[in-house]
Structures are given as structure tokens and as C-alpha cells.
Design a protein around this motif. Structure first.
Motif, PDB file in Angstrom:
ATOM      1  N   PRO A 121      52.842  32.373  17.925  1.00  0.00           N
ATOM      2  CA  PRO A 121      51.996  32.491  16.339  1.00  0.00           C
ATOM      3  C   PRO A 121      53.262  32.810  15.557  1.00  0.00           C
ATOM      4  CG  PRO A 121      52.454  34.476  18.463  1.00  0.00           C
ATOM      5  CD  PRO A 121      52.723  33.329  18.583  1.00  0.00           C
ATOM      6  N   PHE A 129      50.758  26.488  13.654  1.00  0.00           N
ATOM      7  CA  PHE A 129      50.341  27.276  13.178  1.00  0.00           C
ATOM      8  C   PHE A 129      50.172  27.920  11.895  1.00  0.00           C
ATOM      9  CE2 PHE A 129      50.388  32.017  13.535  1.00  0.00           C
ATOM     10  CZ  PHE A 129      49.013  32.380  13.888  1.00  0.00           C
ATOM     11  N   VAL A 178      47.670  33.107  19.945  1.00  0.00           N
ATOM     12  CA  VAL A 178      47.115  32.672  19.155  1.00  0.00           C
ATOM     13  C   VAL A 178      45.392  32.652  19.992  1.00  0.00           C
ATOM     14  CG1 VAL A 178      47.046  30.193  18.222  1.00  0.00           C
ATOM     15  CG2 VAL A 178      49.010  30.883  18.909  1.00  0.00           C
TER      16      VAL A 178
END
Length: 271
Positions: A121, A129, A178
């Protein structure tokens, strides 16, 4: 009139067409929105769906990756497909229903497959991402996703974010994972707020209750561990925010043979 819409990340429509058929026979929604079809448009299983009574289909597909489709028993007046982040990924398709579908006033259905975002993340080291965050930013400012002046619209799909505390099995343990990181939740919330969208699922299930639509393939026993996430969503425009008559998550589908890791969500609207 009642309009029933289902959404399902099917994880390959050709591989799981018999599961789609099983669901359609049992539930009979007016409209089924599929994500991650992994199927080019010219290979979509139109004949199988037509035999089930779903003769109106809008696809936006590509070989092996991504892909979305809207399958309907009702005719639609128009279709649209949009690209985001200057990529050719097939992640959006929409249709508009009108008089031919028995609606006095038109209603548009948007079907989305938001990028998953990879495992790390951090947009500085993980391009996937970064793409996900940019995609959500672009959704937020997209004029077509700001239904105004009484416009009737529905936005569904695998949005790949579980935004609320009880949309995941453990809020504390998922904060760095995530799909539930603060920045993703904030950006998805901004998309919803910008369009004034109403969370149809949470209008029927309080925020304080657990609500999942996805269970990982990695779990030895998904049902026993029940480490789920709500990655699939149904939003409705303010004009029909009070028209959600019912909502169902077909949890049993996660236990079908060779299942998708997502399950169908069905919403009935009185519009």
C-alpha cells in the motif's frame, strides 16, 4: 415498477458460465452486472445467456484480464464505455433503461471494476496501488458520475475497497492491507460524496454489523475462518435513495464448485 439488479465479480465468465446460469435460474434478476469477465467481446457466451432469457448484453472485455458486462432481460436504450487513467483497461460499461424496459423515467446503470492495487500500500513503490488511487480520483471528478436534478442512476461493481470498519473481519489488522487502508477508504468515500450516492447495501444492513462479499482463496476453510471483506457495492442516486426495497448477498455461492472468490449481491429497487 420493481427493478432487480445483481452484481458479481465472476473471475472468468467462460470458466464459470454454469455458475452464472445456476444463479440466474435461482434468482432471476432483471439485470446482472459482471466484473473480471476475462473475455474478449467476440467470445462472450451470448447463446448460453440467451437461452436463459437474457438477450440484451453490453460488454467491454479483453483477453485474459479485467472486463465488465451487463446482462439483461430488459432492453436498454443506450450503452457507454469509458477508459480511465489513459489506459485501455476494460473496467467500465453502462446502459440506460427507458420506455422499452417499462420505465416512465430513464435509469442508468454503471458497472465498474476498480483496480485491485497489488499487495504493497505505497504508491511510490507499487505502480498498481498508484493506479488504483488515480482511478478513484478520476471517478470522483467524472461528470457522468454526478447524477443531478433528479437523475435516476445506479452504480455497482467490484470497487475493491472495503470502506467501513465492519466491512472487514478485523479493522485493526486490515489497516495496512490493500483494500482497507485509510487512503483508499477516503478516496472511495470522496467518489460517493461527490455524486451524492447512497450506499444501498448499508441502507439495509447497519454499519455496526459485519457485511462481506469476498473471501480469499488462500483460506483453508473460508467459511470457518470467515475472514471476509465487502469489496462489492451497490450505490443509488439521491433521487432513488429511498427506493431500495431489499438487498441480498448470496453467500452460499462461495461454496459452489470452482467458485469465484466473490459472491453476488442483489438489490431490488421500486422505481
Amino acid at each position: 415498477m420493481p427493478l432487480t439488479i445483481s452484481t458479481w465479480n465472476i473471475n472468468s465468465v467462460r470458466l464459470r458460465i454454469e455458475l452464472v446460469a445456476k444463479f440466474l435460474k435461482a434468482t432471476r434478476p432483471d439485470v446482472l452486472c459482471l466484473q473480471e469477465t476475462k473475455c474478449p467481446d467476440d467470445a462472450f457466451p451470448l447463446k448460453r445467456l440467451a437461452r436463459l432469457g437474457y438477450t440484451h448484453v453490453a460488454t467491454n472485455g479483453q483477453k485474459g484480464y479485467h472486463g465488465v458486462a451487463i446482462v439483461s432481460r430488459l432492453p436498454f436504450e443506450a450503452t457507454d464505455r469509458r477508459c480511465f487513467c489513459e489506459k485501455q483497461d476494460c473496467r467500465h460499461v453502462s446502459v440506460t433503461f427507458g420506455e422499452r424496459a417499462g420505465l416512465k423515467d430513464p435509469a442508468t446503470v454503471h458497472n465498474f471494476y476498480v483496480p485491485a492495487g497489488g499487495d504493497e500500500p505505497d504508491p511510490l513503490v507499487n505502480p498498481k496501488f498508484a493506479h488504483k488511487l488515480a482511478f478513484l480520483d478520476e471517478m470522483r471528478v467524472s461528470p457522468g458520475l454526478h447524477p443531478q436534478n433528479g437523475a435516476r442512476a445506479i452504480l455497482v461493481g467490484d470497487l475493491n475497497v472495503a470502506p467501513l470498519e465492519h466491512d472487514v473481519w478485523s479493522h485493526k489488522q486490515m489497516l495496512r492491507v490493500v483494500s482497507h487502508t485509510p487512503i483508499e477508504c477516503e478516496k472511495l468515500g470522496a467518489v460517493r460524496s461527490a455524486g451524492g450516492w447512497v450506499d444501498a447495501m448499508r441502507s439495509k444492513v447497519p454499519d455496526s454489523e459485519k457485511l462481506y462479499t469476498w473471501w480469499s482463496y488462500r483460506a483453508a476453510d473460508w467459511e470457518a475462518s470467515d475472514r471476509g471483506r465487502r469489496l462489492d457495492h451497490v450505490w443509488v442516486s439521491p433521487a432513488i435513495g429511498d427506493r431500495v426495497a431489499a438487498m441480498t448477498v448470496t453467500r452460499a455461492a462461495r461454496g459452489w464448485p470452482q467458485p469465484s472468490d466473490h459472491v453476488p449481491v442483489t438489490v431490488k429497487l421500486d422505481i
